[in-house]
Scaffold this motif. Structure first.
Motif, PDB file in Angstrom:
ATOM      1  N   LYS A  59       0.848  -1.184   0.000  1.00 50.21           N
ATOM      2  CA  LYS A  59       0.000   0.000   0.000  1.00 50.21           C
ATOM      3  C   LYS A  59       0.888   1.240   0.000  1.00 50.21           C
ATOM      4  CE  LYS A  59      -3.775  -2.107   2.669  1.00 50.21           C
ATOM      5  NZ  LYS A  59      -4.560  -2.036   3.942  1.00 50.21           N
ATOM      6  N   TRP A  60       0.569   2.216  -0.855  1.00 51.71           N
ATOM      7  CA  TRP A  60       1.309   3.466  -0.915  1.00 51.71           C
ATOM      8  C   TRP A  60       0.548   4.506  -0.093  1.00 51.71           C
ATOM      9  CZ3 TRP A  60       4.327   4.704  -5.936  1.00 51.71           C
ATOM     10  CH2 TRP A  60       4.876   3.533  -6.472  1.00 51.71           C
ATOM     11  N   VAL A  61       1.106   4.880   1.054  1.00 54.02           N
ATOM     12  CA  VAL A  61       0.396   5.719   2.019  1.00 54.02           C
ATOM     13  C   VAL A  61       1.212   6.974   2.317  1.00 54.02           C
ATOM     14  CG1 VAL A  61      -0.560   5.823   4.352  1.00 54.02           C
ATOM     15  CG2 VAL A  61      -0.728   3.708   3.034  1.00 54.02           C
ATOM     16  N   ILE A  62       0.545   8.149   2.379  1.00 55.96           N
ATOM     17  CA  ILE A  62       1.198   9.407   2.713  1.00 55.96           C
ATOM     18  C   ILE A  62       1.195   9.589   4.226  1.00 55.96           C
ATOM     19  CG2 ILE A  62       1.101  11.921   2.491  1.00 55.96           C
ATOM     20  CD1 ILE A  62      -0.099  11.556  -0.262  1.00 55.96           C
ATOM     21  N   ASP A  63       2.352   9.923   4.779  1.00 58.62           N
ATOM     22  CA  ASP A  63       2.477  10.133   6.226  1.00 58.62           C
ATOM     23  C   ASP A  63       1.528  11.230   6.704  1.00 58.62           C
ATOM     24  OD1 ASP A  63       4.474   8.287   6.033  1.00 58.62           O
ATOM     25  OD2 ASP A  63       6.039   9.530   6.925  1.00 58.62           O
ATOM     26  N   GLY A  64       1.080  11.072   7.934  1.00 60.68           N
ATOM     27  CA  GLY A  64       0.264  12.105   8.561  1.00 60.68           C
ATOM     28  C   GLY A  64      -1.203  11.975   8.226  1.00 60.68           C
ATOM     29  N   THR A  65      -1.522  11.987   6.943  1.00 63.49           N
ATOM     30  CA  THR A  65      -2.927  11.913   6.533  1.00 63.49           C
ATOM     31  C   THR A  65      -3.410  10.481   6.372  1.00 63.49           C
ATOM     32  OG1 THR A  65      -2.384  11.933   4.172  1.00 63.49           O
ATOM     33  CG2 THR A  65      -2.637  14.069   5.265  1.00 63.49           C
ATOM     34  N   ASN A  66      -2.458   9.520   6.233  1.00 62.27           N
ATOM     35  CA  ASN A  66      -2.782   8.122   5.942  1.00 62.27           C
ATOM     36  C   ASN A  66      -3.562   7.972   4.638  1.00 62.27           C
ATOM     37  OD1 ASN A  66      -1.491   6.893   8.156  1.00 62.27           O
ATOM     38  ND2 ASN A  66      -3.226   7.384   9.493  1.00 62.27           N
ATOM     39  N   GLU A  67      -3.405   8.947   3.751  1.00 64.25           N
ATOM     40  CA  GLU A  67      -4.074   8.870   2.445  1.00 64.25           C
ATOM     41  C   GLU A  67      -3.484   7.729   1.630  1.00 64.25           C
ATOM     42  OE1 GLU A  67      -4.482  11.416  -1.713  1.00 64.25           O
ATOM     43  OE2 GLU A  67      -3.672  12.392   0.097  1.00 64.25           O
ATOM     44  N   LEU A  68      -4.365   6.876   1.093  1.00 63.33           N
ATOM     45  CA  LEU A  68      -3.936   5.771   0.242  1.00 63.33           C
ATOM     46  C   LEU A  68      -3.856   6.273  -1.198  1.00 63.33           C
ATOM     47  CD1 LEU A  68      -3.294   2.709  -0.047  1.00 63.33           C
ATOM     48  CD2 LEU A  68      -5.740   2.376  -0.484  1.00 63.33           C
ATOM     49  N   VAL A  69      -2.635   6.486  -1.670  1.00 62.11           N
ATOM     50  CA  VAL A  69      -2.415   6.974  -3.033  1.00 62.11           C
ATOM     51  C   VAL A  69      -2.685   5.878  -4.045  1.00 62.11           C
ATOM     52  CG1 VAL A  69      -0.678   7.884  -4.622  1.00 62.11           C
ATOM     53  CG2 VAL A  69      -0.760   8.707  -2.264  1.00 62.11           C
ATOM     54  N   GLY A  70      -2.242   4.663  -3.720  1.00 61.49           N
ATOM     55  CA  GLY A  70      -2.404   3.538  -4.622  1.00 61.49           C
ATOM     56  C   GLY A  70      -1.837   2.277  -4.006  1.00 61.49           C
ATOM     57  N   THR A  71      -1.754   1.239  -4.800  1.00 62.73           N
ATOM     58  CA  THR A  71      -1.210  -0.042  -4.351  1.00 62.73           C
ATOM     59  C   THR A  71      -0.288  -0.582  -5.439  1.00 62.73           C
ATOM     60  OG1 THR A  71      -3.068  -1.274  -5.298  1.00 62.73           O
ATOM     61  CG2 THR A  71      -3.268  -0.571  -2.983  1.00 62.73           C
ATOM     62  N   ASP A  72       0.479  -1.578  -5.082  1.00 64.87           N
ATOM     63  CA  ASP A  72       1.236  -2.284  -6.120  1.00 64.87           C
ATOM     64  C   ASP A  72       1.270  -3.763  -5.809  1.00 64.87           C
ATOM     65  OD1 ASP A  72       3.922  -3.447  -5.215  1.00 64.87           O
ATOM     66  OD2 ASP A  72       4.208  -1.404  -4.497  1.00 64.87           O
ATOM     67  N   GLU A  73       1.409  -4.542  -6.854  1.00 66.23           N
ATOM     68  CA  GLU A  73       1.732  -5.960  -6.726  1.00 66.23           C
ATOM     69  C   GLU A  73       2.969  -6.204  -7.556  1.00 66.23           C
ATOM     70  OE1 GLU A  73      -0.119 -10.225  -8.012  1.00 66.23           O
ATOM     71  OE2 GLU A  73      -1.306  -9.072  -6.566  1.00 66.23           O
ATOM     72  N   ARG A  74       4.005  -6.707  -6.917  1.00 64.92           N
ATOM     73  CA  ARG A  74       5.281  -6.931  -7.595  1.00 64.92           C
ATOM     74  C   ARG A  74       5.593  -8.418  -7.634  1.00 64.92           C
ATOM     75  NH1 ARG A  74       8.841  -3.181  -3.846  1.00 64.92           N
ATOM     76  NH2 ARG A  74       7.052  -1.842  -4.316  1.00 64.92           N
ATOM     77  N   THR A  75       6.045  -8.860  -8.776  1.00 64.09           N
ATOM     78  CA  THR A  75       6.523 -10.236  -8.939  1.00 64.09           C
ATOM     79  C   THR A  75       8.018 -10.173  -9.177  1.00 64.09           C
ATOM     80  OG1 THR A  75       4.422 -10.968  -9.886  1.00 64.09           O
ATOM     81  CG2 THR A  75       6.343 -12.372 -10.255  1.00 64.09           C
ATOM     82  N   ILE A  76       8.779 -10.768  -8.274  1.00 58.05           N
ATOM     83  CA  ILE A  76      10.233 -10.755  -8.383  1.00 58.05           C
ATOM     84  C   ILE A  76      10.682 -12.202  -8.589  1.00 58.05           C
ATOM     85  CG2 ILE A  76      12.390 -10.004  -7.351  1.00 58.05           C
ATOM     86  CD1 ILE A  76      10.805  -8.151  -5.541  1.00 58.05           C
ATOM     87  N   THR A  77      11.297 -12.445  -9.742  1.00 57.48           N
ATOM     88  CA  THR A  77      11.715 -13.798 -10.116  1.00 57.48           C
ATOM     89  C   THR A  77      13.234 -13.880 -10.079  1.00 57.48           C
ATOM     90  OG1 THR A  77       9.788 -13.926 -11.584  1.00 57.48           O
ATOM     91  CG2 THR A  77      11.486 -15.607 -11.853  1.00 57.48           C
ATOM     92  N   PHE A  78      13.731 -14.957  -9.494  1.00 54.95           N
ATOM     93  CA  PHE A  78      15.171 -15.162  -9.307  1.00 54.95           C
ATOM     94  C   PHE A  78      15.608 -16.371 -10.136  1.00 54.95           C
ATOM     95  CE2 PHE A  78      13.097 -13.563  -5.502  1.00 54.95           C
ATOM     96  CZ  PHE A  78      13.792 -12.391  -5.253  1.00 54.95           C
ATOM     97  N   TYR A  79      16.657 -16.193 -10.943  1.00 58.29           N
ATOM     98  CA  TYR A  79      17.133 -17.241 -11.848  1.00 58.29           C
ATOM     99  C   TYR A  79      18.569 -17.638 -11.512  1.00 58.29           C
ATOM    100  CZ  TYR A  79      13.323 -15.476 -14.854  1.00 58.29           C
ATOM    101  OH  TYR A  79      12.121 -15.050 -15.358  1.00 58.29           O
ATOM    102  N   LYS A  80      18.872 -18.935 -11.692  1.00 58.05           N
ATOM    103  CA  LYS A  80      20.256 -19.378 -11.560  1.00 58.05           C
ATOM    104  C   LYS A  80      21.113 -18.760 -12.659  1.00 58.05           C
ATOM    105  CE  LYS A  80      21.155 -23.701 -10.606  1.00 58.05           C
ATOM    106  NZ  LYS A  80      21.144 -25.192 -10.508  1.00 58.05           N
ATOM    107  N   GLY A  81      20.694 -18.883 -13.904  1.00 59.79           N
ATOM    108  CA  GLY A  81      21.410 -18.271 -15.028  1.00 59.79           C
ATOM    109  C   GLY A  81      22.728 -18.954 -15.328  1.00 59.79           C
TER     110      GLY A  81
END
Length: 332
Positions: A139-161
């Motif tokens: 959750k992307w939140v602004i300090d003080g006001t606790n306003e929710l600007v937006g959200t993100d979902e991240r997929t991080i993939t790790f490879y041997k390579g």
């Protein structure tokens, strides 16, 4: 009656058969405050999702066995490291100006707003033979006001390579009830702080008038090198130099499907290495100071994807250009 030697061998084999074996692949272990990523039983990196304003990966161990990220401020016992930019923690995603609030630095300037990306759980954490991945929500939140600007979902993939470990970082950012505006600013967005030994320019000592040269180098797909790479656009950028006595580097690939591909590179000779699709006016010194502004309508989303290739040797030895072509061929 069994011979004593045979008995001891049998006992040793029995003990060995019950000894835990290292996971031969990419293993992710979820803990209370981090996810540890091991490749063939050895630490590759850790995803930290508490204790900072935004999640980050640290440390990252490259193919030569050396650390590919600066240690400070996450470790404070290395006298040789500069104490600049405390918000440069490992590998991370952020931007200085989102809906008027900073999601890049750790502290706000007077009369400015600052926000944080708060971990909101994992959708999945999975290990595998050649790759493993995690999907995390924030959750992307602004300090003080606790306003929710937006959200993100991240997929991080790790490879041997086969030529060195790799990380694919995909982030889908969704606006909240209001439009999400990424301001035109140089400080962003997909970033890593490389080790001090890879710096192109060393810090000036007291009394020095010129910046001493380091042993690191920056190279882009368009042939820009070192300081001239900053603010230019390219498909990929590579940062390489000495790491604990060996030559190693990290290349970042901009996915062709990303908005505003090829991206601008906010890559500094002191070790900051970032891809930034939002800083057009500052990079190109345009009169329209909002030329790079990027808007996500309320309730809608945008996705950015990048690959990090950690390699031995310099840009040519690591065949960075060929690896980028392979990456593009596979993501189409």
């Amino acid at each position: 009656m069994l011979h004593p030697l045979r008995c001891s061998l049998a006992a040793a084999l029995c003990v060995a058969s019950f000894a835990p074996l290292a996971f031969a692949g990419v293993e992710l272990k979820q803990e209370a405050d981090k996810v540890t990523v091991n490749i063939d039983g050895k630490l590759f990196t850790e995803y930290h999702f508490t204790g900072a304003r935004r999640p980050y990966l640290y440390p990252i161990i490259g193919p030569t066995g050396g650390a590919m990220t600066r240690h400070w401020p996450l470790q404070d016992d290395l006298a040789t490291e500069e104490r600049d930019h405390p918000h440069h923690k490992g590998l991370w995603w952020g931007h200085r100006m989102v809906n008027g609030a900073g999601f890049w630095e750790d502290s706000a300037k007077p009369d400015a707003k600052i926000g944080q990306m708060i971990h909101d759980g994992f959708a999945e954490v999975k290990s595998g033979d050649d790759q493993g991945f995690l999907r995390a929500k924030n959750k992307w939140v602004i300090d003080g006001t606790n306003e929710l600007v937006g959200t993100d979902e991240r997929t991080i993939t790790f490879y041997k390579g086969k030529d060195g470990p790799m990380i694919d970082f995909a982030i889908t950012i969704k606006a909240g009830d209001k439009e999400m505006v990424f301001g035109d600013d140089k400080d962003g967005s997909m970033a890593i702080r490389v080790p001090e030994s890879m710096r192109v320019d060393k810090p000036k000592a007291k009394g020095e008038k010129t910046v001493p040269k380091g042993d690191g180098h920056i190279v882009t797909s368009e042939g820009k090198k070192d300081a001239e790479a900053w603010g230019t656009r390219a498909n990929w950028c590579d940062y390489w130099g000495p790491v604990e006595g060996k030559t190693a580097g990290v290349a970042m690939f901009d996915n062709p499907a990303n908005p505003r591909h090829p991206t601008w590179w906010h890559v500094r000779t002191y070790g900051l290495f970032a891809a930034n699709p939002f800083g057009q006016a500052q990079f190109e010194k345009l009169p329209d100071k909002n030329a790079g502004e990027f808007k996500v309508p309320a309730g809608q989303s945008v996705t950015f994807r990048y690959r990090f290739y950690f390699h031995e040797g310099d840009t040519d030895q690591a065949k960075v250009g060929e690896h980028y072509k392979d990456y593009v061929a596979k993501v189409k």
